[in-house]
Design a protein around this motif. Structure first.
Motif, PDB file in Angstrom:
ATOM      1  N   PRO A   1      67.066 -68.382 -57.214  1.00 23.76           N
ATOM      2  CA  PRO A   1      66.428 -68.399 -58.533  1.00 23.76           C
ATOM      3  C   PRO A   1      64.912 -68.606 -58.384  1.00 23.76           C
ATOM      4  CG  PRO A   1      67.392 -70.544 -58.060  1.00 23.76           C
ATOM      5  CD  PRO A   1      67.606 -69.694 -56.840  1.00 23.76           C
ATOM      6  N   CYS A   2      64.139 -67.596 -58.632  1.00 21.56           N
ATOM      7  CA  CYS A   2      62.681 -67.688 -58.521  1.00 21.56           C
ATOM      8  C   CYS A   2      62.057 -67.665 -59.914  1.00 21.56           C
ATOM      9  CB  CYS A   2      62.120 -66.523 -57.696  1.00 21.56           C
ATOM     10  SG  CYS A   2      62.846 -66.318 -56.055  1.00 21.56           S
TER      11      CYS A   2
ATOM     12  N   ARG B   1      63.856 -65.156 -62.161  1.00 18.89           N
ATOM     13  CA  ARG B   1      63.774 -63.905 -61.419  1.00 18.89           C
ATOM     14  C   ARG B   1      64.697 -64.041 -60.212  1.00 18.89           C
ATOM     15  NH1 ARG B   1      61.528 -63.588 -65.477  1.00 18.89           N
ATOM     16  NH2 ARG B   1      59.396 -62.914 -65.972  1.00 18.89           N
ATOM     17  N   VAL B   2      65.802 -63.308 -60.215  1.00 20.08           N
ATOM     18  CA  VAL B   2      66.806 -63.455 -59.161  1.00 20.08           C
ATOM     19  C   VAL B   2      66.421 -62.600 -57.955  1.00 20.08           C
ATOM     20  CG1 VAL B   2      69.225 -63.170 -58.536  1.00 20.08           C
ATOM     21  CG2 VAL B   2      68.611 -63.955 -60.832  1.00 20.08           C
ATOM     22  N   LYS B   3      66.396 -63.230 -56.783  1.00 18.99           N
ATOM     23  CA  LYS B   3      66.106 -62.538 -55.526  1.00 18.99           C
ATOM     24  C   LYS B   3      67.219 -62.846 -54.531  1.00 18.99           C
ATOM     25  CE  LYS B   3      62.177 -61.079 -57.159  1.00 18.99           C
ATOM     26  NZ  LYS B   3      61.949 -59.648 -57.461  1.00 18.99           N
ATOM     27  N   VAL B   4      67.487 -61.899 -53.644  1.00 19.30           N
ATOM     28  CA  VAL B   4      68.514 -62.093 -52.622  1.00 19.30           C
ATOM     29  C   VAL B   4      67.830 -62.206 -51.264  1.00 19.30           C
ATOM     30  CG1 VAL B   4      70.550 -61.138 -51.499  1.00 19.30           C
ATOM     31  CG2 VAL B   4      70.219 -60.827 -53.965  1.00 19.30           C
ATOM     32  N   ALA B   5      68.090 -63.318 -50.576  1.00 22.07           N
ATOM     33  CA  ALA B   5      67.476 -63.560 -49.274  1.00 22.07           C
ATOM     34  C   ALA B   5      68.283 -62.887 -48.170  1.00 22.07           C
ATOM     35  CB  ALA B   5      67.374 -65.062 -49.009  1.00 22.07           C
ATOM     36  N   LYS B   6      67.628 -62.604 -47.089  1.00 22.47           N
ATOM     37  CA  LYS B   6      68.315 -62.104 -45.901  1.00 22.47           C
ATOM     38  C   LYS B   6      68.960 -63.279 -45.172  1.00 22.47           C
ATOM     39  CE  LYS B   6      64.984 -58.331 -45.298  1.00 22.47           C
ATOM     40  NZ  LYS B   6      63.944 -57.755 -44.401  1.00 22.47           N
ATOM     41  N   PRO B   7      69.937 -63.022 -44.300  1.00 22.76           N
ATOM     42  CA  PRO B   7      70.495 -64.128 -43.500  1.00 22.76           C
ATOM     43  C   PRO B   7      69.393 -64.878 -42.757  1.00 22.76           C
ATOM     44  CG  PRO B   7      71.855 -62.181 -43.268  1.00 22.76           C
ATOM     45  CD  PRO B   7      70.652 -61.743 -44.056  1.00 22.76           C
ATOM     46  N   SER B   8      69.536 -66.208 -42.694  1.00 26.22           N
ATOM     47  CA  SER B   8      68.581 -67.125 -42.054  1.00 26.22           C
ATOM     48  C   SER B   8      67.286 -67.278 -42.841  1.00 26.22           C
ATOM     49  CB  SER B   8      68.261 -66.695 -40.614  1.00 26.22           C
ATOM     50  OG  SER B   8      69.422 -66.692 -39.821  1.00 26.22           O
ATOM     51  N   GLN B   9      67.235 -66.728 -44.038  1.00 29.70           N
ATOM     52  CA  GLN B   9      66.036 -66.850 -44.870  1.00 29.70           C
ATOM     53  C   GLN B   9      66.323 -67.804 -46.029  1.00 29.70           C
ATOM     54  OE1 GLN B   9      64.755 -63.266 -46.974  1.00 29.70           O
ATOM     55  NE2 GLN B   9      62.632 -63.677 -46.414  1.00 29.70           N
ATOM     56  N   SER B  10      65.418 -68.751 -46.282  1.00 31.63           N
ATOM     57  CA  SER B  10      65.595 -69.713 -47.372  1.00 31.63           C
ATOM     58  C   SER B  10      65.068 -69.124 -48.674  1.00 31.63           C
ATOM     59  CB  SER B  10      64.856 -71.016 -47.058  1.00 31.63           C
ATOM     60  OG  SER B  10      63.449 -70.825 -47.173  1.00 31.63           O
TER      61      SER B  10
ATOM     62  N   SER C   1      69.753 -76.401 -53.205  1.00 30.01           N
ATOM     63  CA  SER C   1      68.545 -76.564 -52.397  1.00 30.01           C
ATOM     64  C   SER C   1      67.813 -75.245 -52.241  1.00 30.01           C
ATOM     65  CB  SER C   1      68.906 -77.109 -51.003  1.00 30.01           C
ATOM     66  OG  SER C   1      67.801 -77.032 -50.126  1.00 30.01           O
ATOM     67  N   CYS C   2      66.501 -75.277 -52.458  1.00 32.10           N
ATOM     68  CA  CYS C   2      65.667 -74.106 -52.193  1.00 32.10           C
ATOM     69  C   CYS C   2      65.442 -73.925 -50.694  1.00 32.10           C
ATOM     70  CB  CYS C   2      64.327 -74.252 -52.900  1.00 32.10           C
ATOM     71  SG  CYS C   2      64.433 -74.115 -54.704  1.00 32.10           S
ATOM     72  N   ALA C   3      65.604 -74.995 -49.919  1.00 33.53           N
ATOM     73  CA  ALA C   3      65.230 -74.968 -48.504  1.00 33.53           C
ATOM     74  C   ALA C   3      66.338 -74.486 -47.578  1.00 33.53           C
ATOM     75  CB  ALA C   3      64.786 -76.372 -48.064  1.00 33.53           C
TER      76      ALA C   3
ATOM     77  N   PHE D   1      67.488 -73.504 -62.125  1.00 36.57           N
ATOM     78  CA  PHE D   1      68.253 -72.309 -62.484  1.00 36.57           C
ATOM     79  C   PHE D   1      69.525 -72.143 -61.662  1.00 36.57           C
ATOM     80  CE2 PHE D   1      63.921 -70.313 -63.653  1.00 36.57           C
ATOM     81  CZ  PHE D   1      63.966 -70.882 -64.920  1.00 36.57           C
ATOM     82  N   PHE D   2      69.723 -72.953 -60.647  1.00 34.77           N
ATOM     83  CA  PHE D   2      70.930 -72.826 -59.835  1.00 34.77           C
ATOM     84  C   PHE D   2      72.188 -73.008 -60.680  1.00 34.77           C
ATOM     85  CE2 PHE D   2      68.476 -73.747 -55.801  1.00 34.77           C
ATOM     86  CZ  PHE D   2      68.857 -72.589 -55.142  1.00 34.77           C
ATOM     87  N   TYR D   3      72.147 -73.938 -61.642  1.00 29.33           N
ATOM     88  CA  TYR D   3      73.317 -74.164 -62.501  1.00 29.33           C
ATOM     89  C   TYR D   3      73.729 -72.861 -63.183  1.00 29.33           C
ATOM     90  CZ  TYR D   3      72.109 -79.144 -62.172  1.00 29.33           C
ATOM     91  OH  TYR D   3      71.826 -80.408 -61.722  1.00 29.33           O
ATOM     92  N   HIS D   4      72.731 -72.146 -63.675  1.00 28.19           N
ATOM     93  CA  HIS D   4      72.981 -70.907 -64.407  1.00 28.19           C
ATOM     94  C   HIS D   4      73.548 -69.819 -63.496  1.00 28.19           C
ATOM     95  CE1 HIS D   4      72.319 -67.670 -67.308  1.00 28.19           C
ATOM     96  NE2 HIS D   4      71.692 -66.987 -66.359  1.00 28.19           N
ATOM     97  N   LEU D   5      73.031 -69.721 -62.280  1.00 27.62           N
ATOM     98  CA  LEU D   5      73.422 -68.654 -61.358  1.00 27.62           C
ATOM     99  C   LEU D   5      74.774 -68.891 -60.693  1.00 27.62           C
ATOM    100  CD1 LEU D   5      70.348 -67.490 -59.232  1.00 27.62           C
ATOM    101  CD2 LEU D   5      71.676 -66.188 -60.875  1.00 27.62           C
ATOM    102  N   ASN D   6      75.250 -70.104 -60.699  1.00 28.85           N
ATOM    103  CA  ASN D   6      76.405 -70.485 -59.895  1.00 28.85           C
ATOM    104  C   ASN D   6      77.734 -70.108 -60.565  1.00 28.85           C
ATOM    105  OD1 ASN D   6      77.247 -71.825 -57.429  1.00 28.85           O
ATOM    106  ND2 ASN D   6      78.002 -73.488 -58.711  1.00 28.85           N
ATOM    107  N   LYS D   7      77.812 -68.862 -61.075  1.00 32.05           N
ATOM    108  CA  LYS D   7      79.030 -68.380 -61.733  1.00 32.05           C
ATOM    109  C   LYS D   7      79.193 -66.904 -61.383  1.00 32.05           C
ATOM    110  CE  LYS D   7      77.874 -71.134 -65.854  1.00 32.05           C
ATOM    111  NZ  LYS D   7      76.428 -71.157 -65.695  1.00 32.05           N
ATOM    112  N   VAL D   8      80.416 -66.485 -61.192  1.00 29.74           N
ATOM    113  CA  VAL D   8      80.694 -65.088 -60.857  1.00 29.74           C
ATOM    114  C   VAL D   8      80.191 -64.157 -61.956  1.00 29.74           C
ATOM    115  CG1 VAL D   8      82.538 -63.389 -60.530  1.00 29.74           C
ATOM    116  CG2 VAL D   8      82.649 -65.594 -59.349  1.00 29.74           C
TER     117      VAL D   8
END
Length: 743
Positions: free
Chosen positions: A721-722, A635-644, A708-710, A660-667
């Motif tokens: 990636p959630c 489940r893809v979510k977009v964080a606000k600036p300064s939000q982990s 990193s999730c953090a 899931f970062f591997y999967h998302l890390n492409k244009v």
């Protein structure tokens, strides 16, 4: 110079000898430095010099110990002060060697960093040939993607230049072609993905391997543990829980098909129990010493045994050397030929350094097999050696360059690591229900703290608790802190007696320390209400000495964040114990509460067996043939600036999933999720992948160890990636449970 040694007294002789040996050793190191083959890089040389230095100092330390405590020790009382002085001196030298190692790290240019540990893909020799492109991989060998293998291109480039440098490369089929390099780097050294046609061969080979058969008895394991004194506490815990373990593994076998699992060869090395660690945990375990790590080790050993795997338990460096002796005899730069001798290595942080010293250059070939028991967690920024150095994060426990999911935590601290957990022990009696009905729960308050020092400065708080309940303790009798006379101390209790006392107790009272131990969950499982200490501000490595060396920036909102977040009222009441009026108000409410025993499924025998079995079957840090959890859970979510990503996923009642970062890390993938990238570039930092919606700039991660999730950034929006999770088994997504054990 040397003749004068023998005209001095004994104390002067030994001190002078140390200086002479040090001087000679310095010359040896210099000679060793300049006589090494030129093709050995600086990082390897540094490690060998420092390791030899440490061995020298430890040898002196052992010699000093033998000289003073040997057969004539009683007649050498005058050496007591000298012994202490030398011990301090040797310890100081070891610390200085550690600091020297960091300084040498800083002096080594990134271009010559050890390629087996480097997270840079530019690992070829200077002046080497052009880097092989992914298009060439595809056209020449049919390799569709190298995602998740950041070293692959650099290693292929290195092999193109150096494949003739070791005769053993040819014996593995390396012939100078790109495809032979990939074949070797995927199946021998795990730096590249396997070729598609070879994956089928590996799958076919797995069919022929022995199968893991579920066991219905612990007798064989208990007999093995009985042979070692240092494992006595673990043996006693397993015996107490024997019936629960057997019932749990039978229940699991009914729920899932466990017949076709390949049997794994598993080494479990308990570094914290080795004499070389100096911790003396085995000696103090029955005197109030730390138990959290032993609880986890006990339950891990039991689980892998019942799941039918071929296990070996090691508790000393000599045993470790014996189990791995065949791995350390290799004289060239290649791994041992033939089938790998191990499939998994469970180890702790202390044991990890011991393993490295035993394996030497072979260590890198077994790195992906490691599963590191790590109580408080290791975040990516501390795990990544170069990044830690760049940020000047001081921690003796980081810089291991593992995939963060290889660290196994006691609680679901951080999604960047794996949650292994442990089993919460409940009271058990043969006539269980009838016996429990005879136990009456009274207004007793049992204080959580085996050492009386934990009670210091807490007397005003305890005075309030005492107004509502009879105050009990289970701390060691040998204490210096003056405690109120109204405290009834039971001393250090056996597991059975402690469980019985918890069944009679109304409130289990936290004092703020120890942090995140198993005892509060045991109390809740036995029907107690846990009074959890709130921290304001939260405790972390910046404001609390205990966490200053820990490889995490995680903040503790209370003494037990898991109990606060995942359990809560009516079983857990979190309060600032310095606010005495609030404490009194809560106690009035608590004493009127009646709660039933509660235990989250993930902390039961069956829950741990279920979780560990899935990890063994699905977590693959070597070949990485598939994404787990399945990509359907993303489940893809977009964080606000300064939000982990941790924050944005939690806000949506989800968990960040770093796999899931591997999967998302492409244009191309980002565009599927409506994130438009007009331009993009790759960088290496904790907050990537991320993007700027104003100019549609997408920043992709170039270093997979920094996923990193953090992490967060004050200007960029993180792409997160959630996934959902199963309540009571947070390590799994909801869709993982139906097919997670199918093969």
């Amino acid at each position: 110079m040397f003749g004068s040694l023998f005209r001095r007294n004994a104390s002067q002789k030994l001190s002078a000898l140390l200086l002479v040996f040090g001087f000679i050793w310095g010359l040896v190191l210099l000679r060793y430095t300049f006589q090494q083959p030129k093709r050995q890089n600086s990082a390897e040389l540094r490690e060998q010099i420092l390791e030899l230095s440490k061995r020298y100092v430890r040898a002196l330390a052992e010699e000093n110990q033998n000289a003073v405590d040997g057969p004539r020790g009683a007649s050498m009382a005058g050496y007591a002060d000298l012994k202490r002085t030398i011990a301090v001196l040797l310890d100081d030298i070891l610390q200085r060697l550690g600091k020297l190692e960091n300084k040498v790290d800083d002096m080594i240019p990134s271009s010559v960093t050890d390629t087996t540990n480097s997270t840079s893909s530019n690992s070829a020799p200077a002046g080497g040939s052009k880097q092989i492109s992914q298009q060439e991989f595809t056209s020449l060998c049919g390799l569709t993607s190298i995602d998740g293998f950041p070293h692959c291109q650099g290693k292929v480039k290195w092999m193109k230049e150096m494949w003739k440098s070791e005769p053993c490369y040819a014996s593995y089929g390396v012939n100078g072609s790109i495809c032979s390099f990939i074949l070797y780097l995927s199946e021998v050294e795990n730096f590249c993905p396997m070729l598609p046609e070879r994956i089928k061969n590996v799958a076919a080979a797995n069919v022929l391997k022995p199968k893991a058969k579920i066991l219905s008895s612990l007798d064989g394991l208990l007999a093995t543990l009985a042979e070692r004194e240092e494992l006595l506490w673990i043996k006693l815990r397993i015996e107490r829980m024997n019936e629960k373990w057997i019932a749990a593994v039978k229940a699991l076998a009914k729920k899932y098909n466990l017949q076709d699992r390949p049997q794994k060869k598993i080494l479990l090395h308990l570094g914290l129990l080795t004499k070389e660690s100096g911790f003396k945990i085995a000696e103090n375990v029955f005197k109030g010493g730390p138990l959290g790590e032993l609880v986890q080790w006990s339950d891990l050993i039991t689980s892998v045994y019942l799941l039918g795997h071929n296990i070996t338990v090691s508790t000393s460096i000599d045993q470790l050397k014996g189990h791995l002796s065949i791995l350390t005899g290799n004289k060239d730069g290649c791994p041992i030929r033939g089938e790998k001798l191990l499939d998994l290595i469970y180890i702790d942080i202390v044991g990890l350094k011991q393993l490295g010293s035993v394996l030497g250059t072979s260590f890198t070939h077994y790195r992906c097999l490691l599963r590191v028991l790590d109580s408080f967690g290791t975040e990516p920024e501390f795990n990544h050696a170069e990044y830690t150095k760049k940020k000047n994060y001081g921690s003796p426990w980081g810089k291991l360059n593992l995939i963060p999911k290889q660290f196994y935590n006691m609680f679901p601290h951080t999604p960047d690591n794996s949650f292994l957990g442990f089993v919460v022990e409940e009271y058990f009696h043969k006539n269980h229900s009838a016996f429990l009905n005879k136990i009456s729960r009274t207004n007793k308050a049992l204080v959580y703290g085996k050492l009386a020092d934990y009670w210091k400065d807490k007397i005003p708080f305890l005075d309030i608790v005492r107004k509502y309940a009879e105050l009990h303790g289970t701390f060691h009798e040998d204490y210096k802190v003056v405690l109120p006379k109204y405290v009834i101390n039971h001393g250090i209790l056996s597991g059975h007696d402690l469980q019985l006392l918890l069944r009679e107790t109304k409130v289990f009272v936290g004092l703020g320390f120890p942090y995140e131990g198993p005892a509060p969950l045991e109390a809740i499982a036995n029907g107690c209400i846990f009074l959890n200490v709130k921290f304001n501000p939260p405790k972390n490595r910046k404001n609390t000495q205990f966490f200053q060396g820990k490889p995490t920036f995680r903040e503790l909102s209370s003494q037990h964040p898991y109990a606060e977040t995942y359990i809560g009222k009516p079983h857990v009441w979190t309060v600032d114990i310095d606010n005495l009026s609030l404490v009194e108000e809560l106690l009035r409410q608590i004493m009127n509460q009646k709660v039933e025993p509660y235990l989250p499924y993930e902390f039961t025998c069956e829950g741990l067996l279920e979780r560990l079995n899935v990890f063994i079957e699905k977590q693959d840090f070597c070949l990485q043939r598939e994404i787990w959890p399945p990509i359907s859970a993303l489940r893809v979510k977009v964080a606000k600036p300064s939000q982990s990503c941790v924050e944005v996923c939690q806000k949506e009642q989800l968990i960040c999933e770093p796999a899931f970062f591997y999967h998302l890390n492409k244009v191309a993938e980002l565009q599927r999720y409506k994130i438009i990238c007009s331009t993009s570039k790759k960088e290496s930092d904790l907050y990537l992948p991320a993007y700027n919606p104003e100019n549609q700039l997408c920043l992709l991660q170039s270093d997979y160890l920094l996923f990193s999730c953090a992490g967060s950034h004050e200007y960029y929006n993180r792409i997160c990636p959630c996934r959902d999770y199963v309540k009571g088994q947070v390590a799994f997504c909801q869709g993982c449970l139906e097919s997670k054990m199918d093969n």
